[in-house]
Design a protein around this motif. Structure first.
Motif, PDB file in Angstrom:
ATOM      1  N   TYR A   1       0.793  -1.228   0.000  1.00 44.84           N
ATOM      2  CA  TYR A   1       0.000   0.000   0.000  1.00 44.84           C
ATOM      3  C   TYR A   1       0.828   1.283   0.000  1.00 44.84           C
ATOM      4  CZ  TYR A   1      -3.593  -3.424   1.006  1.00 44.84           C
ATOM      5  OH  TYR A   1      -4.418  -4.517   0.936  1.00 44.84           O
ATOM      6  N   GLY A   2       2.150   1.160   0.091  1.00 46.37           N
ATOM      7  CA  GLY A   2       3.017   2.320  -0.073  1.00 46.37           C
ATOM      8  C   GLY A   2       3.182   3.166   1.171  1.00 46.37           C
ATOM      9  N   SER A   3       3.943   4.249   1.019  1.00 52.14           N
ATOM     10  CA  SER A   3       4.313   5.097   2.167  1.00 52.14           C
ATOM     11  C   SER A   3       3.112   5.789   2.800  1.00 52.14           C
ATOM     12  CB  SER A   3       5.351   6.137   1.732  1.00 52.14           C
ATOM     13  OG  SER A   3       4.841   6.934   0.669  1.00 52.14           O
ATOM     14  N   ASP A   4       2.044   6.002   2.015  1.00 58.94           N
ATOM     15  CA  ASP A   4       0.851   6.652   2.580  1.00 58.94           C
ATOM     16  C   ASP A   4       0.199   5.802   3.666  1.00 58.94           C
ATOM     17  OD1 ASP A   4       1.202   8.774   0.892  1.00 58.94           O
ATOM     18  OD2 ASP A   4      -0.323   8.158  -0.569  1.00 58.94           O
ATOM     19  N   SER A   5       0.507   4.508   3.664  1.00 58.29           N
ATOM     20  CA  SER A   5      -0.112   3.602   4.636  1.00 58.29           C
ATOM     21  C   SER A   5       0.631   3.569   5.973  1.00 58.29           C
ATOM     22  CB  SER A   5      -0.166   2.170   4.071  1.00 58.29           C
ATOM     23  OG  SER A   5       1.152   1.615   3.968  1.00 58.29           O
ATOM     24  N   ILE A   6       1.820   4.170   6.032  1.00 58.42           N
ATOM     25  CA  ILE A   6       2.668   4.041   7.222  1.00 58.42           C
ATOM     26  C   ILE A   6       1.955   4.431   8.518  1.00 58.42           C
ATOM     27  CG2 ILE A   6       4.753   4.951   8.363  1.00 58.42           C
ATOM     28  CD1 ILE A   6       6.128   4.884   5.640  1.00 58.42           C
ATOM     29  N   PRO A   7       1.226   5.558   8.567  1.00 59.97           N
ATOM     30  CA  PRO A   7       0.552   5.910   9.835  1.00 59.97           C
ATOM     31  C   PRO A   7      -0.505   4.900  10.271  1.00 59.97           C
ATOM     32  CG  PRO A   7       0.646   7.798   8.347  1.00 59.97           C
ATOM     33  CD  PRO A   7       1.028   6.592   7.541  1.00 59.97           C
ATOM     34  N   TYR A   8      -0.967   4.061   9.322  1.00 59.20           N
ATOM     35  CA  TYR A   8      -2.062   3.127   9.604  1.00 59.20           C
ATOM     36  C   TYR A   8      -1.606   1.671   9.735  1.00 59.20           C
ATOM     37  CZ  TYR A   8      -4.603   7.197   7.843  1.00 59.20           C
ATOM     38  OH  TYR A   8      -5.082   8.457   7.639  1.00 59.20           O
ATOM     39  N   LEU A   9      -0.293   1.431   9.697  1.00 59.69           N
ATOM     40  CA  LEU A   9       0.190   0.050   9.605  1.00 59.69           C
ATOM     41  C   LEU A   9      -0.132  -0.777  10.846  1.00 59.69           C
ATOM     42  CD1 LEU A   9       3.606   0.475   7.760  1.00 59.69           C
ATOM     43  CD2 LEU A   9       1.489  -0.518   6.882  1.00 59.69           C
ATOM     44  N   TRP A  10      -0.082  -0.175  12.041  1.00 57.59           N
ATOM     45  CA  TRP A  10      -0.442  -0.944  13.238  1.00 57.59           C
ATOM     46  C   TRP A  10      -1.907  -1.368  13.170  1.00 57.59           C
ATOM     47  CZ3 TRP A  10       2.713  -3.480  15.980  1.00 57.59           C
ATOM     48  CH2 TRP A  10       3.982  -2.989  16.317  1.00 57.59           C
ATOM     49  N   ASP A  11      -2.785  -0.432  12.756  1.00 55.80           N
ATOM     50  CA  ASP A  11      -4.210  -0.771  12.636  1.00 55.80           C
ATOM     51  C   ASP A  11      -4.427  -1.832  11.570  1.00 55.80           C
ATOM     52  OD1 ASP A  11      -5.405   1.060  14.558  1.00 55.80           O
ATOM     53  OD2 ASP A  11      -4.771   2.657  13.213  1.00 55.80           O
ATOM     54  N   LEU A  12      -3.776  -1.679  10.431  1.00 50.99           N
ATOM     55  CA  LEU A  12      -3.934  -2.646   9.346  1.00 50.99           C
ATOM     56  C   LEU A  12      -3.447  -4.035   9.753  1.00 50.99           C
ATOM     57  CD1 LEU A  12      -2.799  -0.507   6.261  1.00 50.99           C
ATOM     58  CD2 LEU A  12      -5.082  -1.451   6.645  1.00 50.99           C
ATOM     59  N   SER A  13      -2.313  -4.091  10.437  1.00 59.02           N
ATOM     60  CA  SER A  13      -1.776  -5.397  10.832  1.00 59.02           C
ATOM     61  C   SER A  13      -2.658  -6.058  11.884  1.00 59.02           C
ATOM     62  CB  SER A  13      -0.336  -5.257  11.346  1.00 59.02           C
ATOM     63  OG  SER A  13      -0.275  -4.482  12.516  1.00 59.02           O
ATOM     64  N   GLN A  14      -3.267  -5.257  12.782  1.00 54.02           N
ATOM     65  CA  GLN A  14      -4.182  -5.825  13.773  1.00 54.02           C
ATOM     66  C   GLN A  14      -5.419  -6.404  13.099  1.00 54.02           C
ATOM     67  OE1 GLN A  14      -3.640  -5.925  17.235  1.00 54.02           O
ATOM     68  NE2 GLN A  14      -1.598  -5.234  16.680  1.00 54.02           N
ATOM     69  N   LEU A  15      -5.957  -5.669  12.134  1.00 57.52           N
ATOM     70  CA  LEU A  15      -7.141  -6.147  11.421  1.00 57.52           C
ATOM     71  C   LEU A  15      -6.834  -7.399  10.600  1.00 57.52           C
ATOM     72  CD1 LEU A  15      -8.487  -2.664  10.287  1.00 57.52           C
ATOM     73  CD2 LEU A  15      -9.584  -4.193  11.918  1.00 57.52           C
ATOM     74  N   LEU A  16      -5.655  -7.411   9.968  1.00 52.46           N
ATOM     75  CA  LEU A  16      -5.245  -8.590   9.208  1.00 52.46           C
ATOM     76  C   LEU A  16      -5.131  -9.805  10.118  1.00 52.46           C
ATOM     77  CD1 LEU A  16      -4.119 -10.043   6.700  1.00 52.46           C
ATOM     78  CD2 LEU A  16      -1.867  -9.129   7.287  1.00 52.46           C
ATOM     79  N   GLU A  17      -4.491  -9.626  11.253  1.00 58.85           N
ATOM     80  CA  GLU A  17      -4.316 -10.743  12.188  1.00 58.85           C
ATOM     81  C   GLU A  17      -5.676 -11.254  12.675  1.00 58.85           C
ATOM     82  OE1 GLU A  17      -1.564 -11.874  16.015  1.00 58.85           O
ATOM     83  OE2 GLU A  17      -2.378  -9.855  15.912  1.00 58.85           O
ATOM     84  N   GLY A  18      -6.591 -10.335  12.953  1.00 56.62           N
ATOM     85  CA  GLY A  18      -7.918 -10.732  13.415  1.00 56.62           C
ATOM     86  C   GLY A  18      -8.658 -11.574  12.388  1.00 56.62           C
ATOM     87  N   MET A  19      -8.582 -11.175  11.122  1.00 58.42           N
ATOM     88  CA  MET A  19      -9.241 -11.954  10.069  1.00 58.42           C
ATOM     89  C   MET A  19      -8.588 -13.322   9.906  1.00 58.42           C
ATOM     90  SD  MET A  19     -10.428  -9.356   7.029  1.00 58.42           S
ATOM     91  CE  MET A  19      -8.996  -8.301   6.913  1.00 58.42           C
TER      92      MET A  19
END
Length: 283
Positions: free
Chosen positions: A136-154
């Motif tokens: 998702y590129g550098s724009d995703s950096i501020p959201y990476l903790w949230d994204l990784s938590q959601l990925l792990e949950g799924m």
């Protein structure tokens, strides 16, 4: 790893999955392996040490599986899907280990196991974050903790299906389906502020007495270690890094100590700047 050690580990995982860790005796493990109880202690000093080895063995195998396609040359998303698929395949093939965790609820039996589980979990989170950033590129950096938590949950939700009926859903279909959902989530996230920043994650970990450096911090420090090997003052710099690593693992890191060791890098401005960035959560 010696073949006998592997046999003991595999027998123990199987028995722990059926009876639980606490209810399984060393004698039962030895009997299942076809060895004496005394022979067991030649390889493992205690059942706790065996559990530590089981965790190391499993997570090492999982890490190797995840990194096996790292240099495949595939586009970032395709590579990540392949990595998730192979990870799910391994989980399916080692379902006794997962059942063992669920049965015991992985209550830490000692500080070594507690710390090991935490470190391995953070390594897994780092793997997710790196894969998601590549997609998702550098724009995703501020959201990476949230994204990784959601990925792990799924992933955890679908793991239940492959544990109890691996024929019901294809691991490749699961990985592709989840990543298609992640595309939608990542696209919509920029409309909101991130919930979990690096600072908030660090505060959370400290609250629960997990005082291990953030994965990004540890990787940056490791990278700096490699850069100082050819410097004339490498010995003193290595000592300074040792003291910094010891300090940031404390329950309450002492900022003056960290800053004092950081000042030893003043003759090397670029390294000092890089190290300062790595230590921002602790200064």
């Amino acid at each position: 790893m010696k073949e006998k050690e592997r046999l003991i580990i595999e027998s123990a995982i199987k028995l722990f999955a059926v009876k639980g860790f606490s209810s399984t005796s060393v004698q039962e493990i030895a009997t299942d392996c076809g060895i004496s109880k005394g022979a067991f202690y030649l390889y493992f000093k205690s059942k706790d040490k065996l559990l530590e080895s089981i965790l190391e063995f499993y997570f090492d195998q999982l890490k190797l599986q995840m990194l096996s396609t790292e240099n495949s040359g595939l586009p970032s998303k395709e590579k990540f899907i392949v990595q998730l698929t192979s990870t799910l395949d391994m989980i399916s093939n080692h379902k006794d280990f997962i059942i063992m965790q669920s049965r015991e609820q992985m209550i830490p039996l000692n500080e070594t196991i507690k710390n090991m589980l935490f470190i391995k979990q953070m390594e897994l989170q780092t793997f997710y974050k790196n894969g998601l950033e590549a997609i998702y590129g550098s724009d995703s950096i501020p959201y990476l903790w949230d994204l990784s938590q959601l990925l792990e949950g799924m992933l955890q939700s679908y793991i239940r299906f492959i544990i109890f009926d691996k024929e019901l859903l294809s691991t490749k279909d699961i990985a592709e389906y989840i990543m298609n959902r992640m595309d939608s989530i990542a696209e919509g996230m920029t409309k909101d502020k991130p919930l979990i920043s690096d600072e908030k994650m660090n505060q959370f970990l400290k609250k629960f007495n997990f005082c291990y450096p953030m994965p990004n911090t540890q990787s940056l420090i490791t990278n700096i270690r490699g850069k100082i090997n050819d410097l004339h003052d490498k010995e003193s710099l290595h000592v300074s890094l040792d003291l910094i690593e010891t300090e940031i693992k404390r329950e309450q890191p002492r900022t003056p100590v960290i800053q004092g060791m950081l000042s030893n890098f003043s003759p090397h401005p670029k390294l000092k700047e890089e190290l300062s960035k790595a230590l921002e959560p602790f200064t």
